[in-house]
Design an enzyme around this catalytic site. Structure first.
Site, mmCIF file in Angstrom:
data_model
loop_
_atom_site.group_PDB
_atom_site.id
_atom_site.type_symbol
_atom_site.label_atom_id
_atom_site.label_comp_id
_atom_site.label_asym_id
_atom_site.label_seq_id
_atom_site.Cartn_x
_atom_site.Cartn_y
_atom_site.Cartn_z
ATOM 1 N N PRO A 10 -24.110 35.026 38.120
ATOM 2 C CA PRO A 10 -23.531 34.304 39.217
ATOM 3 C C PRO A 10 -22.257 35.157 39.694
ATOM 4 C CG PRO A 10 -23.365 32.929 37.067
ATOM 5 C CD PRO A 10 -24.837 34.204 36.735
ATOM 6 N N ASN A 11 -21.857 35.251 41.101
ATOM 7 C CA ASN A 11 -20.600 35.605 41.972
ATOM 8 C C ASN A 11 -20.831 37.438 41.405
ATOM 9 O OD1 ASN A 11 -19.970 33.246 42.538
ATOM 10 N ND2 ASN A 11 -19.801 32.900 40.145
ATOM 11 N N ARG A 18 -14.354 39.328 45.044
ATOM 12 C CA ARG A 18 -13.679 38.342 43.729
ATOM 13 C C ARG A 18 -12.719 38.902 42.865
ATOM 14 N NH1 ARG A 18 -17.356 36.409 38.897
ATOM 15 N NH2 ARG A 18 -15.850 34.716 38.153
ATOM 16 N N TYR A 23 -11.800 42.175 38.180
ATOM 17 C CA TYR A 23 -12.878 42.452 38.258
ATOM 18 C C TYR A 23 -13.010 43.827 38.679
ATOM 19 C CZ TYR A 23 -14.345 37.567 36.992
ATOM 20 O OH TYR A 23 -14.688 36.598 36.340
ATOM 21 N N ASN A 76 -25.465 41.487 32.541
ATOM 22 C CA ASN A 76 -23.883 40.779 32.651
ATOM 23 C C ASN A 76 -24.532 39.303 33.156
ATOM 24 O OD1 ASN A 76 -21.593 39.684 33.389
ATOM 25 N ND2 ASN A 76 -20.706 41.492 33.863
ATOM 26 N N ALA A 79 -20.921 33.780 34.016
ATOM 27 C CA ALA A 79 -20.919 32.853 33.639
ATOM 28 C C ALA A 79 -22.313 31.772 32.679
ATOM 29 C CB ALA A 79 -20.612 31.684 34.933
ATOM 30 N N HIS A 82 -21.999 31.735 27.973
ATOM 31 C CA HIS A 82 -21.107 30.668 27.804
ATOM 32 C C HIS A 82 -21.397 29.561 27.501
ATOM 33 C CE1 HIS A 82 -18.073 33.870 28.477
ATOM 34 N NE2 HIS A 82 -18.011 33.590 30.092
ATOM 35 N N ASP A 89 -32.814 32.200 25.269
ATOM 36 C CA ASP A 89 -34.212 31.650 24.977
ATOM 37 C C ASP A 89 -34.803 32.382 25.829
ATOM 38 O OD1 ASP A 89 -33.124 29.947 22.699
ATOM 39 O OD2 ASP A 89 -33.774 28.213 24.725
ATOM 40 N N GLU A 100 -25.086 42.981 26.414
ATOM 41 C CA GLU A 100 -24.980 42.154 27.595
ATOM 42 C C GLU A 100 -23.927 42.741 27.261
ATOM 43 O OE1 GLU A 100 -21.831 38.204 26.121
ATOM 44 O OE2 GLU A 100 -22.935 39.466 24.108
ATOM 45 N N HIS A 102 -19.815 42.973 29.968
ATOM 46 C CA HIS A 102 -18.575 42.104 31.060
ATOM 47 C C HIS A 102 -17.626 43.053 31.283
ATOM 48 C CE1 HIS A 102 -20.558 38.032 29.311
ATOM 49 N NE2 HIS A 102 -20.345 38.458 28.874
ATOM 50 N N SER A 104 -14.522 42.723 32.709
ATOM 51 C CA SER A 104 -13.366 41.434 31.907
ATOM 52 C C SER A 104 -13.520 42.033 30.578
ATOM 53 C CB SER A 104 -12.755 40.523 32.837
ATOM 54 O OG SER A 104 -13.912 39.408 32.007
ATOM 55 N N ARG A 109 -9.288 35.676 27.662
ATOM 56 C CA ARG A 109 -9.068 35.423 29.157
ATOM 57 C C ARG A 109 -9.071 34.157 28.609
ATOM 58 N NH1 ARG A 109 -13.288 36.979 33.509
ATOM 59 N NH2 ARG A 109 -11.692 35.496 35.157
ATOM 60 N N ARG A 113 -14.149 31.336 28.316
ATOM 61 C CA ARG A 113 -15.123 32.070 27.761
ATOM 62 C C ARG A 113 -15.066 33.231 26.763
ATOM 63 N NH1 ARG A 113 -15.236 33.489 33.526
ATOM 64 N NH2 ARG A 113 -13.497 32.248 34.428
#
Length: 146
Positions: A10-11, A18, A23, A76, A79, A82, A89, A100, A102, A104, A109, A113
């Protein structure tokens, strides 16, 4: 040739718009082009597929589709990192190596997060390297599969 999914949550479709101070100014399309170009420049024997969704269930469906079809996943989860035990799963159930990523440094942060519920089912967590973190994740996956 290894088949790797680069999945963004998302985002991330709003990259470049953004919070560019957090980012970066690169759009998602530009980022995908950079990753593809780096893979080619490094002569990685890899076929990349790029995918982004703002919807948890769609991401889970895409992870399930990878079963028997992909050799690795760079994720990535945004959100969802978290709190999405459902994505955790799904990663666990398909048994495909996942890294994984990210853009940032999530550990520098806001407190919420700092926790990743998917970290335990991933080979590694890379954060704070911007788009170069995706390249590092590819290296990890390509090494894992030798």
């Amino acid at each position: 040739m290894k088949k790797i999914l680069i999945m963004n949550g998302p985002n991330l479709n709003m990259l470049g718009i953004r919070e560019p101070g957090v980012y970066g100014s690169m759009s998602l399309g530009d980022m995908n082009d950079f990753i593809q170009a780096q893979a080619k420049e490094q002569a990685y024997n890899v076929e990349l597929e790029f995918f982004q969704s703002n919807h948890e269930g769609v991401m889970i469906d895409k992870l399930h589709e990878c079963y028997g079809r992909k050799d690795g996943i760079v994720l990535n989860a945004g959100a969802y990192t978290h709190y999405s035990y459902a994505i955790r799963d799904a990663i666990s159930s398909i048994g495909i190596p996942c890294v994984e990523v990210h853009l940032s440094d999530i550990h520098a942060r806001e407190g919420f997060r700092h926790v990743s519920v998917i970290q335990e089912v991933c080979l590694a967590q890379i954060c704070g390297m911007g788009v170069k973190g995706y390249i590092e994740a590819l290296k990890i996956l390509l090494e894992e599969e030798k």
